[in-house]
Design a protein around this motif. Structure first.
Motif, PDB file in Angstrom:
ATOM      1  N   VAL A  29     -17.834   9.583  51.967  1.00  0.00           N
ATOM      2  CA  VAL A  29     -18.578   9.047  53.123  1.00  0.00           C
ATOM      3  C   VAL A  29     -17.760   7.951  53.789  1.00  0.00           C
ATOM      4  O   VAL A  29     -17.638   7.905  55.018  1.00  0.00           O
ATOM      5  N   TYR A  30     -17.179   7.077  52.983  1.00  0.00           N
ATOM      6  CA  TYR A  30     -16.326   5.999  53.516  1.00  0.00           C
ATOM      7  C   TYR A  30     -15.115   6.585  54.254  1.00  0.00           C
ATOM      8  O   TYR A  30     -14.776   6.129  55.359  1.00  0.00           O
ATOM      9  N   LEU A  31     -14.470   7.598  53.667  1.00  0.00           N
ATOM     10  CA  LEU A  31     -13.311   8.222  54.324  1.00  0.00           C
ATOM     11  C   LEU A  31     -13.716   8.894  55.627  1.00  0.00           C
ATOM     12  O   LEU A  31     -12.988   8.809  56.629  1.00  0.00           O
ATOM     13  N   PHE A  36     -14.095   9.189  61.567  1.00  0.00           N
ATOM     14  CA  PHE A  36     -14.918   9.248  62.785  1.00  0.00           C
ATOM     15  C   PHE A  36     -14.647   8.068  63.705  1.00  0.00           C
ATOM     16  O   PHE A  36     -14.550   8.233  64.919  1.00  0.00           O
ATOM     17  N   THR A  37     -14.515   6.868  63.157  1.00  0.00           N
ATOM     18  CA  THR A  37     -14.263   5.704  64.009  1.00  0.00           C
ATOM     19  C   THR A  37     -12.881   5.754  64.641  1.00  0.00           C
ATOM     20  O   THR A  37     -12.656   5.139  65.681  1.00  0.00           O
ATOM     21  N   SER A  38     -11.974   6.521  64.039  1.00  0.00           N
ATOM     22  CA  SER A  38     -10.628   6.616  64.613  1.00  0.00           C
ATOM     23  C   SER A  38     -10.526   7.660  65.725  1.00  0.00           C
ATOM     24  O   SER A  38      -9.624   7.590  66.550  1.00  0.00           O
ATOM     25  N   ILE A  47     -23.565   5.552  67.311  1.00  0.00           N
ATOM     26  CA  ILE A  47     -24.024   6.864  66.825  1.00  0.00           C
ATOM     27  C   ILE A  47     -23.253   7.243  65.560  1.00  0.00           C
ATOM     28  O   ILE A  47     -23.828   7.804  64.627  1.00  0.00           O
ATOM     29  N   VAL A  48     -21.964   6.923  65.514  1.00  0.00           N
ATOM     30  CA  VAL A  48     -21.176   7.148  64.297  1.00  0.00           C
ATOM     31  C   VAL A  48     -21.780   6.364  63.142  1.00  0.00           C
ATOM     32  O   VAL A  48     -21.982   6.898  62.041  1.00  0.00           O
ATOM     33  N   ASN A  49     -22.100   5.090  63.390  1.00  0.00           N
ATOM     34  CA  ASN A  49     -22.709   4.260  62.347  1.00  0.00           C
ATOM     35  C   ASN A  49     -24.046   4.838  61.878  1.00  0.00           C
ATOM     36  O   ASN A  49     -24.337   4.868  60.677  1.00  0.00           O
ATOM     37  N   LEU A  98     -20.850  14.675  68.400  1.00  0.00           N
ATOM     38  CA  LEU A  98     -19.759  13.699  68.561  1.00  0.00           C
ATOM     39  C   LEU A  98     -18.397  14.373  68.555  1.00  0.00           C
ATOM     40  O   LEU A  98     -17.535  14.063  69.392  1.00  0.00           O
ATOM     41  N   LEU A  99     -18.186  15.291  67.636  1.00  0.00           N
ATOM     42  CA  LEU A  99     -16.879  15.945  67.541  1.00  0.00           C
ATOM     43  C   LEU A  99     -16.643  16.949  68.660  1.00  0.00           C
ATOM     44  O   LEU A  99     -15.498  17.262  68.987  1.00  0.00           O
ATOM     45  N   THR A 100     -17.711  17.445  69.257  1.00  0.00           N
ATOM     46  CA  THR A 100     -17.572  18.402  70.357  1.00  0.00           C
ATOM     47  C   THR A 100     -17.359  17.700  71.696  1.00  0.00           C
ATOM     48  O   THR A 100     -16.517  18.105  72.490  1.00  0.00           O
ATOM     49  N   LYS A 101     -18.086  16.611  71.937  1.00  0.00           N
ATOM     50  CA  LYS A 101     -18.111  16.012  73.278  1.00  0.00           C
ATOM     51  C   LYS A 101     -17.494  14.621  73.408  1.00  0.00           C
ATOM     52  O   LYS A 101     -17.175  14.215  74.524  1.00  0.00           O
ATOM     53  N   TYR A 102     -17.351  13.880  72.334  1.00  0.00           N
ATOM     54  CA  TYR A 102     -17.009  12.468  72.473  1.00  0.00           C
ATOM     55  C   TYR A 102     -15.767  12.027  71.715  1.00  0.00           C
ATOM     56  O   TYR A 102     -15.685  10.906  71.238  1.00  0.00           O
ATOM     57  N   ARG A 103     -14.783  12.888  71.667  1.00  0.00           N
ATOM     58  CA  ARG A 103     -13.507  12.512  71.053  1.00  0.00           C
ATOM     59  C   ARG A 103     -12.723  11.625  72.014  1.00  0.00           C
ATOM     60  O   ARG A 103     -12.861  11.740  73.221  1.00  0.00           O
TER      61      ARG A 103
END
Length: 189
Positions: A29-31, A36-38, A47-49, A98-103
């Motif tokens: 989860v930490y990794l 995600f934050t990167s 939203i990531v948090n 997030l991975l589809t639209k907000y990279r």
């Protein structure tokens, strides 16, 4: 499932396995959080948090589901199950979006594209099978028809498998080869 019921040694083996690999799950989860934050745009970090928080709760309720079986303490098992389903579904949804639209960068590698595609498929399968599981569970409880509980069990297995498959896509995202336990703790290479 005999592994989470009252059958021995299956129950003890299952519980031991879940408890032993829980720290590794929280490390992953930490990794994921670092990953995600990167790659996700700064404006979406709340939203990531939230997604990572949901993933932590999902892992805690998995431990709760293991600790409190439905045959031994239905009330707590039911609460853990509902919380597990809710947190896992919303975690998967948020991560897929997030991975589809907000990279941060619009061009993604074929490996990243495959990861997102597999995540969406696992998410859709998970939600669909959960709807079927809920339907069969309610139908079994109200009508007690033959084979309906078996259909619930099948749908529940698909819920579990699709959840596992979603989380397995982490291997595409983190792109590390080994996780080792050393005298300095867990290390990835």
């Amino acid at each position: 499932m005999s592994s989470i019921g009252t059958y021995e040694p299956q129950s003890t083996l299952w519980k031991t396995a879940i408890y032993c690999h829980a720290p590794v799950r929280f490390y992953i989860v930490y990794l994921r959080y670092k990953y995600f934050t990167s790659i996700i745009q700064n404006g979406c970090l709340i939203i990531v948090n939230l997604a990572v928080f949901l993933n932590v709760i999902e892992n805690l309720t998995l431990i709760g589901l293991t600790h409190w079986t439905s045959s031994q303490n239905y009330k707590y098992h039911e609460l853990c199950f509902k919380t597990f389903i809710g947190t896992s579904v919303f975690y998967m949804l948020f991560i897929c979006i997030l991975l589809t639209k907000y990279r941060r960068r619009p061009n993604i590698t074929s490996r990243e594209q495959r990861s997102v595609k597999l995540k969406w498929r696992a998410f859709i399968t998970n939600v669909t099978s959960f709807v079927f599981a809920a339907y069969f569970f309610l139908r079994h409880n109200s009508l007690c028809e033959p084979y309906v509980y078996s259909m619930f069990g099948l749908a529940e297995y698909i819920v579990v498998i699709s959840n596992v498959l979603f989380h397995l896509t982490t291997a595409y995202d983190l792109q590390f080869n080994f996780m080792c336990v050393t005298s300095k703790g867990l290390q990835v290479e």
